[in-house]
Design an enzyme around this catalytic site. Structure first.
Site, PDB file in Angstrom:
ATOM      1  N   TYR A 196      66.977  -0.439 -69.107  1.00  0.00           N
ATOM      2  CA  TYR A 196      66.552   0.790 -68.422  1.00  0.00           C
ATOM      3  C   TYR A 196      67.635   1.834 -68.567  1.00  0.00           C
ATOM      4  O   TYR A 196      68.825   1.531 -68.421  1.00  0.00           O
ATOM      5  CB  TYR A 196      66.314   0.521 -66.928  1.00  0.00           C
ATOM      6  CG  TYR A 196      64.874   0.809 -66.573  1.00  0.00           C
ATOM      7  CD1 TYR A 196      64.414   2.129 -66.598  1.00  0.00           C
ATOM      8  CD2 TYR A 196      63.979  -0.207 -66.276  1.00  0.00           C
ATOM      9  CE1 TYR A 196      63.082   2.407 -66.336  1.00  0.00           C
ATOM     10  CE2 TYR A 196      62.648   0.074 -66.009  1.00  0.00           C
ATOM     11  CZ  TYR A 196      62.212   1.374 -66.042  1.00  0.00           C
ATOM     12  OH  TYR A 196      60.896   1.652 -65.794  1.00  0.00           O
ATOM     13  N   GLU A 198      67.177   5.565 -67.428  1.00  0.00           N
ATOM     14  CA  GLU A 198      66.701   6.884 -66.984  1.00  0.00           C
ATOM     15  C   GLU A 198      67.853   7.872 -66.996  1.00  0.00           C
ATOM     16  O   GLU A 198      68.974   7.554 -66.599  1.00  0.00           O
ATOM     17  CB  GLU A 198      66.114   6.777 -65.579  1.00  0.00           C
ATOM     18  CG  GLU A 198      64.706   6.206 -65.587  1.00  0.00           C
ATOM     19  CD  GLU A 198      64.139   6.046 -64.179  1.00  0.00           C
ATOM     20  OE1 GLU A 198      64.928   5.945 -63.234  1.00  0.00           O
ATOM     21  OE2 GLU A 198      62.903   6.020 -64.059  1.00  0.00           O
ATOM     22  N   ASP A 255      54.170  22.746 -83.988  1.00  0.00           N
ATOM     23  CA  ASP A 255      53.960  21.306 -83.922  1.00  0.00           C
ATOM     24  C   ASP A 255      53.873  20.795 -85.360  1.00  0.00           C
ATOM     25  O   ASP A 255      52.843  20.921 -86.013  1.00  0.00           O
ATOM     26  CB  ASP A 255      52.663  21.025 -83.146  1.00  0.00           C
ATOM     27  CG  ASP A 255      52.367  19.537 -83.010  1.00  0.00           C
ATOM     28  OD1 ASP A 255      52.974  18.735 -83.752  1.00  0.00           O
ATOM     29  OD2 ASP A 255      51.519  19.187 -82.164  1.00  0.00           O
ATOM     30  N   THR A 272      55.973  14.304 -84.249  1.00  0.00           N
ATOM     31  CA  THR A 272      55.893  12.864 -84.083  1.00  0.00           C
ATOM     32  C   THR A 272      56.770  12.296 -85.197  1.00  0.00           C
ATOM     33  O   THR A 272      57.049  12.965 -86.185  1.00  0.00           O
ATOM     34  CB  THR A 272      54.451  12.339 -84.256  1.00  0.00           C
ATOM     35  OG1 THR A 272      53.943  12.809 -85.502  1.00  0.00           O
ATOM     36  CG2 THR A 272      53.560  12.822 -83.125  1.00  0.00           C
ATOM     37  N   LYS A 279      54.333   9.760 -88.683  1.00  0.00           N
ATOM     38  CA  LYS A 279      53.360  10.167 -89.705  1.00  0.00           C
ATOM     39  C   LYS A 279      54.093  10.288 -91.045  1.00  0.00           C
ATOM     40  O   LYS A 279      54.650   9.300 -91.495  1.00  0.00           O
ATOM     41  CB  LYS A 279      52.653  11.425 -89.239  1.00  0.00           C
ATOM     42  CG  LYS A 279      51.852  11.129 -87.957  1.00  0.00           C
ATOM     43  CD  LYS A 279      51.191  12.316 -87.324  1.00  0.00           C
ATOM     44  CE  LYS A 279      50.514  11.879 -86.026  1.00  0.00           C
ATOM     45  NZ  LYS A 279      50.049  13.024 -85.230  1.00  0.00           N
ATOM     46  N   ARG A 322      56.472   4.975 -83.775  1.00  0.00           N
ATOM     47  CA  ARG A 322      55.617   5.876 -83.004  1.00  0.00           C
ATOM     48  C   ARG A 322      56.471   6.501 -81.910  1.00  0.00           C
ATOM     49  O   ARG A 322      56.989   5.818 -81.038  1.00  0.00           O
ATOM     50  CB  ARG A 322      54.473   5.105 -82.334  1.00  0.00           C
ATOM     51  CG  ARG A 322      53.759   4.109 -83.213  1.00  0.00           C
ATOM     52  CD  ARG A 322      52.467   3.660 -82.578  1.00  0.00           C
ATOM     53  NE  ARG A 322      51.529   4.746 -82.677  1.00  0.00           N
ATOM     54  CZ  ARG A 322      50.859   5.048 -83.788  1.00  0.00           C
ATOM     55  NH1 ARG A 322      50.990   4.330 -84.878  1.00  0.00           N
ATOM     56  NH2 ARG A 322      50.038   6.074 -83.821  1.00  0.00           N
TER      57      ARG A 322
HETATM   58  C1  LIG Z   1      49.478  13.144 -84.006  1.00  0.00           C
HETATM   59  C2  LIG Z   1      49.664  14.476 -83.396  1.00  0.00           C
HETATM   60  C3  LIG Z   1      50.055  14.630 -82.058  1.00  0.00           C
HETATM   61  C4  LIG Z   1      50.064  13.508 -81.047  1.00  0.00           C
HETATM   62  O1  LIG Z   1      50.747  12.414 -81.348  1.00  0.00           O
HETATM   63  P1  LIG Z   1      50.470  11.006 -80.625  1.00  0.00           P
HETATM   64  O2  LIG Z   1      51.730  10.283 -80.982  1.00  0.00           O
HETATM   65  O3  LIG Z   1      49.244  10.453 -81.231  1.00  0.00           O
HETATM   66  O4  LIG Z   1      50.361  11.248 -79.169  1.00  0.00           O
HETATM   67  C5  LIG Z   1      50.307  15.905 -81.604  1.00  0.00           C
HETATM   68  N1  LIG Z   1      50.176  16.976 -82.410  1.00  0.00           N
HETATM   69  C6  LIG Z   1      49.764  16.864 -83.683  1.00  0.00           C
HETATM   70  C7  LIG Z   1      49.614  18.076 -84.507  1.00  0.00           C
HETATM   71  C8  LIG Z   1      49.487  15.614 -84.215  1.00  0.00           C
HETATM   72  O5  LIG Z   1      49.050  15.516 -85.471  1.00  0.00           O
END
Ligand SMILES: *Cc1c(COP(=O)(O)O)cnc(C)c1O
Length: 407
Positions: free
Chosen positions: A46, A48, A196, A222, A225, A231
């Site tokens: 933990y 925090e 994003d 993220t 990807k 993740r």
């Molecule tokens: C995949 C994605 C997210 C969210 O990601 P998660 O890990 O699935 O919660 C947010 N914004 C965009 C543009 C994404 O492609």
């Protein structure tokens, strides 16, 4: 593993991943080092708070790993510590986006995001997401003809609606976003520009997509990807916004950070700085372009006519096949895609008009031009039933056998 039930299911999943062609644009195969960090003893701890300011004792090593992850993140995207700060604690992209918005945009205010059928993400203010319940979304989309972002319309709408924040980026938009133009529009109405880059972060890291940092106030990505890590979510912000964002991540939205996940982010960020990652990123884009061109030549309608990135959309309905039917048919022969809305889609997300195709995972497996041509043929033959299924299945099997997941 002593738990045979779980072991068996994990083994089945390993086999599934090894024996299918993964064309899901948001997925990838991580290295064995990333898996090792994820499965490390850090999951027991933990922590925090933030490095050197934790609520629990015993945090020396968690501080070291979080600081390493942060410094690698800054270095990978060439950010100066004088101007930028990074938070590596978000559990994933969705909580990261919620953290950014709740830190910087008063509840009830307007935010502007790309509509879902144009390629946007739920967390950019869609009504089904908490972001659409806490803030009022005004949408922008693509031009009907070019199927690329309609910046003129975006500006007009921004001038009328005056959102507090404009969000750039999405999950199913295949073209390079004009960040400079979005910055100008945001400045015009004194809005925050939040980029994003979840989908294309790996391409930015590899140098095959423009970096958003020159233009953005906040950048979220993220890490699982195109970036090919665990993740998780990472938030970069200009210094003036960092304290509010840190408070918003913890204690605002999350509790203890997943330190094993942060260790895996650190591993992935180092891998993404290596020369071999540049070559991966280059081939991801080349492969997507080749695959889109081949399908186009076989008579498939590609949204916006092609791609600049790792993904593209195919309008399967233009040949009478719904997105769900297409996805099911392909899964039947071992090709995994996702059904997806296309711009101005009149069907529903459960059975939309198209499919999304992405090349990160098959590129990680080492596939190149020759294989893209074979895969285009497999998709075409499966959807229009030009050959017998066993023939197609053996082609998929051959590719999977030849290009193993070298973890
Ligand atoms: C995949 C994605 C997210 C969210 O990601 P998660 O890990 O699935 O919660 C947010 N914004 C965009 C543009 C994404 O492609």
């Amino acid at each position: 593993m002593r738990d045979r039930d779980v072991y068996k299911i994990i083994s089945e999943e390993s086999k599934r991943q090894a024996n299918t062609l993964n064309l899901i644009a948001s997925e990838n195969y991580v290295s064995s080092d990333v898996l090792e960090a994820l499965g490390s003893v850090f999951t027991n701890k933990y922590a925090e708070g933030y490095p050197r300011a934790r609520y629990y004792a015993g945090g020396k090593n968690v501080d070291d790993i979080e600081e390493l992850a942060k410094s690698r993140a800054m270095k990978l995207f060439r950010l100066s510590k004088a101007k930028w700060s990074v938070n590596v604690q978000p559990y994933s992209g969705s909580p990261a986006n919620l953290a950014v918005l709740s830190a910087l945009i008063p509840i009830g205010e307007k935010i502007m995001g790309m509509s879902l059928d144009a390629g946007g993400h739920l967390t950019h203010g869609h009504k089904a997401s908490i972001t659409g319940k806490l803030w009022e979304q005004t949408r922008y989309g693509v031009d009907r003809i070019s199927e690329e972002i309609d910046y003129g319309e975006l500006l007009n709408r921004a001038l009328i609606e005056r959102p507090k924040c404009i969000i750039a980026g999405g999950s199913a938009y295949s073209r390079i976003i004009d960040f400079s133009r979005m910055r100008t529009i945001a400045d015009e109405i004194n809005a925050l520009l939040f980029i994003d880059m979840s989908h294309f972060a790996g391409l930015v890291a590899g140098g095959f997509y423009p970096s958003p940092f020159k233009y953005a106030d906040v950048v979220m990505t993220t890490t699982h990807k195109t970036l090919r890590g665990p993740r998780a979510g990472v938030i970069f912000s200009r210094k003036e916004f960092s304290a509010a964002i840190d408070r918003s991540v913890f204690p605002g939205i999350q509790g203890g950070p997943h330190i094993n996940q942060i260790a895996a982010i650190a591993v992935a960020l180092k891998e993404a700085a290596a020369p071999s990652f540049k070559s991966y990123a280059k081939h991801v884009v080349e492969n997507a372009k080749i695959l889109a061109n081949e399908l186009d030549a076989l008579g498939w309608k590609i949204i916006s006519g092609g791609t600049d990135t790792h993904l593209f959309l195919v309008d399967t309905m233009s040949r009478g096949i719904s997105g769900k039917t297409a996805s099911d048919l392909l899964e039947g022969v071992g090709v995994v895609v996702n059904k997806n809305m296309i711009p101005f889609d009149e069907r529903n997300p459960g059975d939309p008009s198209g499919i999304r195709i992405g090349t990160p995972a098959i590129t990680t497996r080492g596939m190149k031009e020759k294989e893209m041509k074979i895969i285009a043929g497999i998709i075409d033959k499966t959807l229009v039933k030009k050959s017998r299924r066993p023939e197609i299945e053996s082609q998929v099997k051959e590719l999977c056998g030849k290009f193993t997941m070298k973890n």
